[in-house]
Design an enzyme around this catalytic site. Structure first.
Site, PDB file in Angstrom:
ATOM      1  N   ALA A   1       0.734  -1.373   0.039  1.00 53.06           N
ATOM      2  CA  ALA A   1      -0.017  -0.057  -0.114  1.00 53.06           C
ATOM      3  C   ALA A   1       0.906   1.367   0.062  1.00 53.06           C
ATOM      4  O   ALA A   1       0.331   2.413  -0.367  1.00 53.06           O
ATOM      5  CB  ALA A   1      -1.068  -0.314   1.010  1.00 53.06           C
TER       6      ALA A   1
ATOM      7  N   ARG B   1      12.855  -7.160  -8.905  1.00 49.17           N
ATOM      8  CA  ARG B   1      14.420  -7.935  -9.302  1.00 49.17           C
ATOM      9  C   ARG B   1      15.231  -6.853  -9.081  1.00 49.17           C
ATOM     10  O   ARG B   1      15.161  -5.599  -9.421  1.00 49.17           O
ATOM     11  CB  ARG B   1      14.307  -8.363 -10.885  1.00 49.17           C
ATOM     12  CG  ARG B   1      15.634  -8.960 -11.141  1.00 49.17           C
ATOM     13  CD  ARG B   1      15.633  -8.916 -12.476  1.00 49.17           C
ATOM     14  NE  ARG B   1      14.764  -9.563 -13.389  1.00 49.17           N
ATOM     15  CZ  ARG B   1      14.594 -11.036 -13.766  1.00 49.17           C
ATOM     16  NH1 ARG B   1      15.854 -11.650 -13.709  1.00 49.17           N
ATOM     17  NH2 ARG B   1      13.661 -11.482 -14.558  1.00 49.17           N
TER      18      ARG B   1
ATOM     19  N   ARG C   1      16.508 -15.381 -12.340  1.00 51.42           N
ATOM     20  CA  ARG C   1      14.865 -15.535 -12.290  1.00 51.42           C
ATOM     21  C   ARG C   1      14.509 -16.458 -11.149  1.00 51.42           C
ATOM     22  O   ARG C   1      13.456 -16.238 -10.366  1.00 51.42           O
ATOM     23  CB  ARG C   1      14.436 -16.050 -13.621  1.00 51.42           C
ATOM     24  CG  ARG C   1      13.207 -15.834 -13.823  1.00 51.42           C
ATOM     25  CD  ARG C   1      12.688 -15.756 -15.226  1.00 51.42           C
ATOM     26  NE  ARG C   1      12.481 -17.185 -15.711  1.00 51.42           N
ATOM     27  CZ  ARG C   1      11.817 -17.365 -16.754  1.00 51.42           C
ATOM     28  NH1 ARG C   1      11.155 -16.562 -17.609  1.00 51.42           N
ATOM     29  NH2 ARG C   1      11.557 -18.524 -17.126  1.00 51.42           N
TER      30      ARG C   1
ATOM     31  N   ASN D   1       4.929  -8.311  -9.989  1.00 54.92           N
ATOM     32  CA  ASN D   1       5.711  -9.287 -10.737  1.00 54.92           C
ATOM     33  C   ASN D   1       6.385 -10.303 -10.156  1.00 54.92           C
ATOM     34  O   ASN D   1       6.953 -10.003  -8.945  1.00 54.92           O
ATOM     35  CB  ASN D   1       6.317  -8.348 -11.770  1.00 54.92           C
ATOM     36  CG  ASN D   1       5.478  -7.861 -12.917  1.00 54.92           C
ATOM     37  OD1 ASN D   1       4.606  -8.472 -13.268  1.00 54.92           O
ATOM     38  ND2 ASN D   1       5.833  -6.682 -13.086  1.00 54.92           N
TER      39      ASN D   1
ATOM     40  N   ASP E   1      -1.442  -4.478 -20.304  1.00 54.12           N
ATOM     41  CA  ASP E   1      -1.085  -4.507 -21.510  1.00 54.12           C
ATOM     42  C   ASP E   1      -2.130  -4.463 -22.695  1.00 54.12           C
ATOM     43  O   ASP E   1      -2.019  -4.114 -23.744  1.00 54.12           O
ATOM     44  CB  ASP E   1      -0.750  -6.319 -21.507  1.00 54.12           C
ATOM     45  CG  ASP E   1       0.504  -6.360 -20.391  1.00 54.12           C
ATOM     46  OD1 ASP E   1       1.436  -5.583 -20.448  1.00 54.12           O
ATOM     47  OD2 ASP E   1      -0.111  -7.233 -19.710  1.00 54.12           O
TER      48      ASP E   1
ATOM     49  N   HIS F   1       2.424 -11.920 -18.456  1.00 58.48           N
ATOM     50  CA  HIS F   1       2.565 -10.645 -18.252  1.00 58.48           C
ATOM     51  C   HIS F   1       4.143 -10.348 -18.368  1.00 58.48           C
ATOM     52  O   HIS F   1       4.691 -10.106 -17.182  1.00 58.48           O
ATOM     53  CB  HIS F   1       1.822 -10.012 -17.270  1.00 58.48           C
ATOM     54  CG  HIS F   1       2.592  -8.491 -16.774  1.00 58.48           C
ATOM     55  ND1 HIS F   1       2.156  -7.440 -17.834  1.00 58.48           N
ATOM     56  CD2 HIS F   1       3.459  -7.857 -16.046  1.00 58.48           C
ATOM     57  CE1 HIS F   1       2.539  -6.202 -17.464  1.00 58.48           C
ATOM     58  NE2 HIS F   1       3.239  -6.507 -16.498  1.00 58.48           N
TER      59      HIS F   1
HETATM   60  N1  LIG Z   1       1.085  -6.675 -13.804  1.00 52.54           N
HETATM   61  C1  LIG Z   1       1.336  -5.441 -14.109  1.00 52.54           C
HETATM   62  O1  LIG Z   1       0.803  -4.949 -15.456  1.00 52.54           O
HETATM   63  C2  LIG Z   1       2.148  -4.467 -13.589  1.00 52.54           C
HETATM   64  C3  LIG Z   1       2.858  -5.025 -12.440  1.00 52.54           C
HETATM   65  N2  LIG Z   1       3.856  -4.083 -11.572  1.00 52.54           N
HETATM   66  C4  LIG Z   1       4.417  -4.526 -10.743  1.00 52.54           C
HETATM   67  O2  LIG Z   1       3.879  -4.261  -9.153  1.00 52.54           O
HETATM   68  C5  LIG Z   1       4.745  -4.252  -8.015  1.00 52.54           C
HETATM   69  C6  LIG Z   1       4.400  -3.063  -7.287  1.00 52.54           C
HETATM   70  O3  LIG Z   1       5.186  -2.035  -8.022  1.00 52.54           O
HETATM   71  P1  LIG Z   1       5.318  -0.593  -7.285  1.00 52.54           P
HETATM   72  O4  LIG Z   1       4.152  -0.249  -6.574  1.00 52.54           O
HETATM   73  O5  LIG Z   1       5.906   0.410  -8.297  1.00 52.54           O
HETATM   74  O6  LIG Z   1       6.648  -0.913  -6.390  1.00 52.54           O
HETATM   75  P2  LIG Z   1       7.023  -0.290  -5.025  1.00 52.54           P
HETATM   76  O7  LIG Z   1       8.353  -0.621  -4.768  1.00 52.54           O
HETATM   77  O8  LIG Z   1       6.902   1.346  -5.095  1.00 52.54           O
HETATM   78  O9  LIG Z   1       6.095  -0.638  -3.887  1.00 52.54           O
HETATM   79  C7  LIG Z   1       6.137  -1.896  -3.583  1.00 52.54           C
HETATM   80  C8  LIG Z   1       5.641  -1.995  -1.940  1.00 52.54           C
HETATM   81  O10 LIG Z   1       5.325  -3.255  -1.736  1.00 52.54           O
HETATM   82  C9  LIG Z   1       5.521  -3.427  -0.431  1.00 52.54           C
HETATM   83  N3  LIG Z   1       5.879  -4.753   0.044  1.00 52.54           N
HETATM   84  C10 LIG Z   1       7.130  -5.444  -0.194  1.00 52.54           C
HETATM   85  N4  LIG Z   1       6.787  -6.908   0.286  1.00 52.54           N
HETATM   86  C11 LIG Z   1       5.709  -6.677   0.946  1.00 52.54           C
HETATM   87  C12 LIG Z   1       4.743  -7.886   1.701  1.00 52.54           C
HETATM   88  N5  LIG Z   1       5.239  -9.073   1.857  1.00 52.54           N
HETATM   89  N6  LIG Z   1       3.625  -7.489   1.991  1.00 52.54           N
HETATM   90  C13 LIG Z   1       3.126  -6.110   1.741  1.00 52.54           C
HETATM   91  N7  LIG Z   1       3.810  -5.276   1.288  1.00 52.54           N
HETATM   92  C14 LIG Z   1       4.958  -5.454   0.783  1.00 52.54           C
HETATM   93  C15 LIG Z   1       7.061  -2.529  -0.175  1.00 52.54           C
HETATM   94  O11 LIG Z   1       7.207  -2.008   1.074  1.00 52.54           O
HETATM   95  C16 LIG Z   1       6.386  -1.306  -1.200  1.00 52.54           C
HETATM   96  O12 LIG Z   1       5.960  -0.345  -0.288  1.00 52.54           O
HETATM   97  C17 LIG Z   1       5.913  -4.608  -8.634  1.00 52.54           C
HETATM   98  O13 LIG Z   1       6.420  -6.048  -8.603  1.00 52.54           O
HETATM   99  C18 LIG Z   1       5.660  -4.256 -10.264  1.00 52.54           C
HETATM  100  O14 LIG Z   1       6.892  -4.918 -11.127  1.00 52.54           O
HETATM  101  C19 LIG Z   1       3.918  -2.817 -12.128  1.00 52.54           C
HETATM  102  C20 LIG Z   1       3.338  -2.344 -13.230  1.00 52.54           C
HETATM  103  C21 LIG Z   1       2.287  -3.203 -14.047  1.00 52.54           C
HETATM  104  O1  LIG Z   2       8.203  -3.795 -15.859  1.00 49.44           O
HETATM  105  C1  LIG Z   2       7.600  -3.439 -14.855  1.00 49.44           C
HETATM  106  O2  LIG Z   2       8.599  -3.838 -13.706  1.00 49.44           O
HETATM  107  C2  LIG Z   2       6.308  -3.036 -14.707  1.00 49.44           C
HETATM  108  C3  LIG Z   2       5.334  -3.860 -15.567  1.00 49.44           C
HETATM  109  O3  LIG Z   2       5.356  -4.889 -15.163  1.00 49.44           O
HETATM  110  C4  LIG Z   2       4.955  -3.017 -16.502  1.00 49.44           C
HETATM  111  O4  LIG Z   2       4.858  -2.025 -16.702  1.00 49.44           O
HETATM  112  O5  LIG Z   2       4.154  -3.663 -17.417  1.00 49.44           O
END
Ligand SMILES: NC(=O)C1=CN([C@@H]2O[C@H](COP(=O)(O)OP(=O)(O)OC[C@H]3O[C@@H](n4cnc5c(N)ncnc54)[C@H](O)[C@@H]3O)[C@@H](O)[C@H]2O)C=CC1
Ligand SMILES: O=C([O-])CC(=O)C(=O)O
Length: 329
Positions: free
Chosen positions: A13, A93, A99, A132, A160, A188
């Site tokens: 959050a 990562r 991976r 991810n 996407d 994804h």
């Molecule tokens: N599926 C999709 O289309 C997309 C997926 N993502 C993914 O979404 C994820 C989050 O992205 P952001 O918010 O930018 O990252 P961010 O790093 O800004 O925030 C992630 C948050 O998760 C918290 N966190 C980590 N482990 C946790 C746990 N066990 N329980 C609760 N909270 C935890 C962290 O403390 C941090 O506040 C990343 O894995 C990113 O790659 C991002 C964009 C698109």
């Molecule tokens: O590539 C990333 O980490 C974020 C992501 O999943 C996206 O923008 O599709």
């Protein structure tokens, strides 16, 4: 207001997607303008203070639909009674990480969260995994929740899908509202396959309107599939507002349904349709009705599409094998 509030749990959050997401949930965009919500924020201990700051800001918006905010670092508390769970927090990562290391680190997050959902969430729980690698994290969480119907676990490919809509709109000059039946297949990841062969642009077949297979192969597909990396390159941080927007779209559609004559894309548990092995969480063309996603059946898959779907599904199978070998599923 007489309706019982819907409990929405958001993990990660305090992260950048969380910050773009929570205010939209509280304003009624996730579930509907007449649905009160209670928010549960899950963070790791280091993220709690920032989550408290976000909760203060949510208070300061005085959203009429927001009935309460709870913050916790314990999944058993955060998922208690949850009707909707948005699993955003994940282990990114970092340099030098393979991976397998990434899958293992995320297994440490999504396995206990899946178990907590299994043990504490409401009977109608709907789960969207954003963090991810989203499809495989969803698989890990789902495997840890044997009492929850598998189809309640989904992975986000709506970003996407929206990216593909926008690129096709730019190419054809048609507004996005005139584009229907696009599909994202597979994972994804960079292997995903955005498919226009069944899509319609202003009622005409999109592939015929475009009439340029080279543009599809060399521009459209890689632009959509590598958009995440392009955003990181340009912004110095990964997509946040667009990811939050897609999460809102995914859940809104799941709950409120798809429009007649259209579908969307979501990572859902495969029932073996289109040759995707059963049990994999793969992106498909889906409709939503009465709170359920259904895979669109009976589409012809041409050779161009088949090769690309198979490549992405192969990657998902490899990820499943890796997490199986790690004892995560
Ligand atoms: N599926 C999709 O289309 C997309 C997926 N993502 C993914 O979404 C994820 C989050 O992205 P952001 O918010 O930018 O990252 P961010 O790093 O800004 O925030 C992630 C948050 O998760 C918290 N966190 C980590 N482990 C946790 C746990 N066990 N329980 C609760 N909270 C935890 C962290 O403390 C941090 O506040 C990343 O894995 C990113 O790659 C991002 C964009 C698109
Ligand atoms: O590539 C990333 O980490 C974020 C992501 O999943 C996206 O923008 O599709």
């Amino acid at each position: 207001m007489t309706r019982t509030p819907v409990t929405v749990t958001v993990t990660g959050a305090a992260g950048q997607i969380g910050y773009a997401l929570l205010f939209r949930i509280a304003s009624g965009q996730l579930l509907g303008a007449d649905v009160p919500v209670t928010l549960r924020l899950l963070e790791i201990p280091q993220g709690l203070k920032a989550a408290e700051g976000t909760a203060m800001e949510l208070d300061d918006c005085a959203f009429p639909l927001l009935q309460g905010i709870d913050i916790s670092d314990d999944p058993n508390v955060a998922f208690d009674g949850a009707n909707v769970a948005l699993l955003v927090g994940a282990r990114p990562r970092t340099k030098g990480m393979e991976r397998g290391d990434l899958l293992e680190a995320n297994g440490g997050i999504f396995k206990p969260q899946g178990k907590a959902i299994n043990d504490h969430a409401a009977d109608d729980i709907k789960v969207l995994v954003v963090g991810n690698p989203a499809n495989t994290n969803a698989l890990i969480a789902q495997a840890a929740a044997p009492d929850v119907p598998a189809e309640r676990f989904t992975a986000m490919t709506r970003l996407d899908h929206n990216r593909a809509l926008s690129q096709l709109s730019k190419k054809t000059g048609a507004p996005v509202s005139e584009i229907k039946k696009l599909t994202i297949w597979g994972n994804h990841s960079a292997t995903q396959y955005p498919d226009v062969f069944h899509a319609e642009v202003a009622g005409k077949n999109a592939a015929e309107v475009v009439n340029d297979e080279q543009w599809l192969a060399d521009t459209f597909i890689p632009t959509v599939a590598k958009r995440g990396a392009a955003i990181i390159e340009a912004r110095g941080a990964s997509s946040a507002a667009s990811a939050a927007n897609a999460a809102i779209d995914h859940v809104y559609t799941w709950v409120n349904g798809t429009a007649a004559g259209d579908w969307t894309s979501a990572g859902v548990v495969s029932d073996g349709s289109y040759g995707v092995p059963q049990g994999l969480i793969s992106s498909f063309p889906v409709t939503a009705k009465d709170g359920k996603f259904e895979i669109v059946q009976g589409l012809d898959v041409n050779e161009f599409s088949r090769t690309r779907i198979d490549a992405s599904v192969k990657e998902l199978e490899e990820e499943r094998e890796a997490v199986r070998n790690l004892g995560l599923i």
